[in-house]
Design an enzyme around this catalytic site. Structure first.
Site, PDB file in Angstrom:
ATOM      1  N   CYS A 121      28.121  25.717   9.432  1.00 40.60           N
ATOM      2  CA  CYS A 121      27.273  26.869   9.133  1.00 40.60           C
ATOM      3  C   CYS A 121      27.682  27.981  10.083  1.00 40.60           C
ATOM      4  O   CYS A 121      28.244  27.720  11.142  1.00 40.60           O
ATOM      5  CB  CYS A 121      25.793  26.525   9.325  1.00 40.60           C
ATOM      6  SG  CYS A 121      24.709  27.768   8.599  1.00 40.60           S
ATOM      7  N   LYS A 153      18.358  21.922   0.623  1.00 35.71           N
ATOM      8  CA  LYS A 153      17.861  22.411   1.904  1.00 35.71           C
ATOM      9  C   LYS A 153      16.875  23.531   1.616  1.00 35.71           C
ATOM     10  O   LYS A 153      17.233  24.545   1.006  1.00 35.71           O
ATOM     11  CB  LYS A 153      19.015  22.910   2.763  1.00 35.71           C
ATOM     12  CG  LYS A 153      18.563  23.523   4.080  1.00 35.71           C
ATOM     13  CD  LYS A 153      19.733  23.838   4.987  1.00 35.71           C
ATOM     14  CE  LYS A 153      19.254  24.558   6.240  1.00 35.71           C
ATOM     15  NZ  LYS A 153      20.343  24.861   7.156  1.00 35.71           N
ATOM     16  N   ARG A 157      15.765  33.430   5.335  1.00 40.30           N
ATOM     17  CA  ARG A 157      16.825  32.716   4.620  1.00 40.30           C
ATOM     18  C   ARG A 157      16.445  32.389   3.171  1.00 40.30           C
ATOM     19  O   ARG A 157      17.078  31.554   2.542  1.00 40.30           O
ATOM     20  CB  ARG A 157      17.153  31.415   5.344  1.00 40.30           C
ATOM     21  CG  ARG A 157      17.513  31.564   6.820  1.00 40.30           C
ATOM     22  CD  ARG A 157      18.531  30.521   7.237  1.00 40.30           C
ATOM     23  NE  ARG A 157      18.574  30.253   8.665  1.00 40.30           N
ATOM     24  CZ  ARG A 157      19.099  31.064   9.573  1.00 40.30           C
ATOM     25  NH1 ARG A 157      19.573  32.239   9.217  1.00 40.30           N
ATOM     26  NH2 ARG A 157      19.120  30.705  10.852  1.00 40.30           N
ATOM     27  N   GLU A 192      20.672  21.256  -7.559  1.00 42.21           N
ATOM     28  CA  GLU A 192      21.523  21.498  -6.384  1.00 42.21           C
ATOM     29  C   GLU A 192      22.347  20.254  -6.042  1.00 42.21           C
ATOM     30  O   GLU A 192      23.537  20.331  -5.743  1.00 42.21           O
ATOM     31  CB  GLU A 192      20.658  21.855  -5.164  1.00 42.21           C
ATOM     32  CG  GLU A 192      20.099  23.264  -5.169  1.00 42.21           C
ATOM     33  CD  GLU A 192      21.082  24.275  -4.578  1.00 42.21           C
ATOM     34  OE1 GLU A 192      22.202  23.884  -4.207  1.00 42.21           O
ATOM     35  OE2 GLU A 192      20.718  25.460  -4.495  1.00 42.21           O
ATOM     36  N   LYS A 203      16.392  18.067   2.990  1.00 36.20           N
ATOM     37  CA  LYS A 203      15.972  18.593   4.290  1.00 36.20           C
ATOM     38  C   LYS A 203      14.961  19.696   4.102  1.00 36.20           C
ATOM     39  O   LYS A 203      15.201  20.581   3.285  1.00 36.20           O
ATOM     40  CB  LYS A 203      17.207  19.141   5.006  1.00 36.20           C
ATOM     41  CG  LYS A 203      16.923  19.826   6.320  1.00 36.20           C
ATOM     42  CD  LYS A 203      18.150  20.514   6.816  1.00 36.20           C
ATOM     43  CE  LYS A 203      17.764  21.271   8.083  1.00 36.20           C
ATOM     44  NZ  LYS A 203      18.832  22.076   8.592  1.00 36.20           N
TER      45      LYS A 203
HETATM   46  C1  PBG Z   1      21.930  25.677  10.277  1.00 35.88           C
HETATM   47  C2  PBG Z   1      20.921  24.617  10.437  1.00 35.88           C
HETATM   48  C3  PBG Z   1      19.533  24.710  10.655  1.00 35.88           C
HETATM   49  C4  PBG Z   1      19.075  23.397  10.822  1.00 35.88           C
HETATM   50  C5  PBG Z   1      20.167  22.563  10.668  1.00 35.88           C
HETATM   51  N1  PBG Z   1      21.300  23.323  10.405  1.00 35.88           N
HETATM   52  C6  PBG Z   1      18.665  25.889  10.824  1.00 35.88           C
HETATM   53  C7  PBG Z   1      18.330  26.740   9.696  1.00 35.88           C
HETATM   54  O1  PBG Z   1      18.793  26.575   8.569  1.00 35.88           O
HETATM   55  O2  PBG Z   1      17.608  27.699   9.948  1.00 35.88           O
HETATM   56  C8  PBG Z   1      17.655  23.000  11.128  1.00 35.88           C
HETATM   57  C9  PBG Z   1      17.511  21.657  11.763  1.00 35.88           C
HETATM   58  C10 PBG Z   1      16.181  21.404  12.373  1.00 35.88           C
HETATM   59  O3  PBG Z   1      15.214  22.173  12.252  1.00 35.88           O
HETATM   60  O4  PBG Z   1      16.084  20.365  13.035  1.00 35.88           O
HETATM   61  N2  PBG Z   1      21.791  26.498   9.184  1.00 35.88           N
END
Ligand code: PBG
Length: 330
Positions: free
Chosen positions: A127, A203, A225, A241, A256
């Site tokens: 990411c 996600k 986001r 997805e 997630k």
């Molecule tokens: C990166 C990412 C995030 C998390 C994992 N990879 C943050 C987000 O998307 O804002 C969150 C993991 C967690 O809250 O433990 N994009």
């Protein structure tokens, strides 16, 4: 007593027969949790020496590169098979170049951990948000919107740089469309056809990432986001997805967060045959730990129940900040 009354009485089902002792409860237990299923997320910070506690996540630290060898060996002795690495780079820019720098923080961390414990599986989160000055997960257009297609080469480049450093599993979490396909093609072209992809397929745009954004210093500097992560209301769309990512070449898929989305997890499990992971995210962790610190929850029982519920809902793999602590008690 009439004959008919007796018949009714003996016919009712006595569920308690199978709960009368620890042994019989063990015999009929459905969902099993062992350290073998767990992935432990770690935050690695450039320029840090040793460990620095994370205020928003009681019991979790940011680690310097010098702390990783011992951590890798500790996890080995606890039989936790895998880590998921997040990096805090020395500097950020609008293209997130720290994400794909050959000597980037996560690339360096992977080498340190694999050197110390070659058997430890290292999962690399792909990411840009920890590396961009604006904190979004992809490249921005001049109007501030996220440019999906312009982000794909950078994500693919990140994946290749992680694989070159020795990363065992590539886990894209950016939620750009087409990234699994772009990453698969780039990995294959770079000589990594055997490196699997675990896609953060479903996600959601979640409040429960709050503590992580402090831990990883990755909060968006403006906006949110919701333009790329999923709407929490959409369960069917989560399957869409997942199917797309599998069609693009994902070897494993993730849901997630975990707890507010156990229904999604169960649906995904019922619909696909690839391994399914669930991410018990920072907010789920910190919520539980805050209650424990207040004396409102029994820590071990609450963690056991939480992780077991995620397995029961269908996760093969559970990514959790509780992994180390839980495994230490087994
Ligand atoms: C990166 C990412 C995030 C998390 C994992 N990879 C943050 C987000 O998307 O804002 C969150 C993991 C967690 O809250 O433990 N994009």
């Amino acid at each position: 007593m009439l004959d008919s009354d007796f018949m009714e009485l003996s016919a009712f089902k006595r569920h308690r027969r199978l709960r009368s002792s620890r042994a019989i409860r063990g015999l009929v237990r459905e969902a099993e949790l062992t350290p073998r299923h767990l992935v432990y997320p770690i935050f690695v910070e450039a320029g840090l020496s040793g460990r620095q506690p994370i205020g928003s996540m009681p019991g979790q630290d940011r680690l310097g590169i010098d702390a990783l060898a011992a951590e890798a060996r500790d996890l080995g002795s606890l039989a936790v098979p895998a880590v998921l690495l997040f990096g805090l780079p020395a500097a950020k820019d609008d293209r997130g170049s720290g994400a794909y720098a050959r000597d980037g923080i996560v690339q360096t961390a992977i080498r340190a951990m694999k050197d110390a414990n070659p058997e430890l599986l290292v999962v690399g989160d792909v990411c840009l948000c920890e590396y961009t000055s604006h904190g979004h997960c992809g490249m921005l257009r001049p109007d501030g919107s996220v440019d999906n297609d312009a982000s794909l080469p950078l994500l693919a480049e990140t994946a290749v740089s992680l694989a070159e450093a020795g990363c065992d599993i590539i886990a894209p979490s950016d939620m750009m469309d087409g990234r699994v396909s772009a990453i698969r093609q780039s990995l294959d072209a770079a000589g990594f056809p055997e490196t699997p992809i675990l896609s953060y397929a479903a996600k959601f745009a979640s409040a429960f990432y709050g503590p992580f954004r402090e831990a990883a210093d990755s909060a968006p500097q403006f906006g949110d986001r919701r333009g790329y992560q999923m709407d929490p209301a959409n369960g069917r769309m989560a399957l869409d997805e997942v199917m797309t990512d599998i069609a693009e070449g994902a070897d494993m898929v993730m849901v997630k967060p975990a707890l507010p989305y156990l229904d999604v997890l169960a649906n995904v499990r019922a619909s696909v045959d690839v391994p399914v992971a669930a991410y018990n995210v920072s907010g789920e962790y910190s919520m539980l730990m805050a209650a424990v610190q207040n004396g409102w929850l029994d820590e071990q029982r609450a963690i056991d129940e939480t992780l077991t519920s995620i397995r029961r809902a269908g996760a093969d793999i559970v990514i959790t900040y509780h992994a180390k602590q839980w495994a230490a008690r087994q």
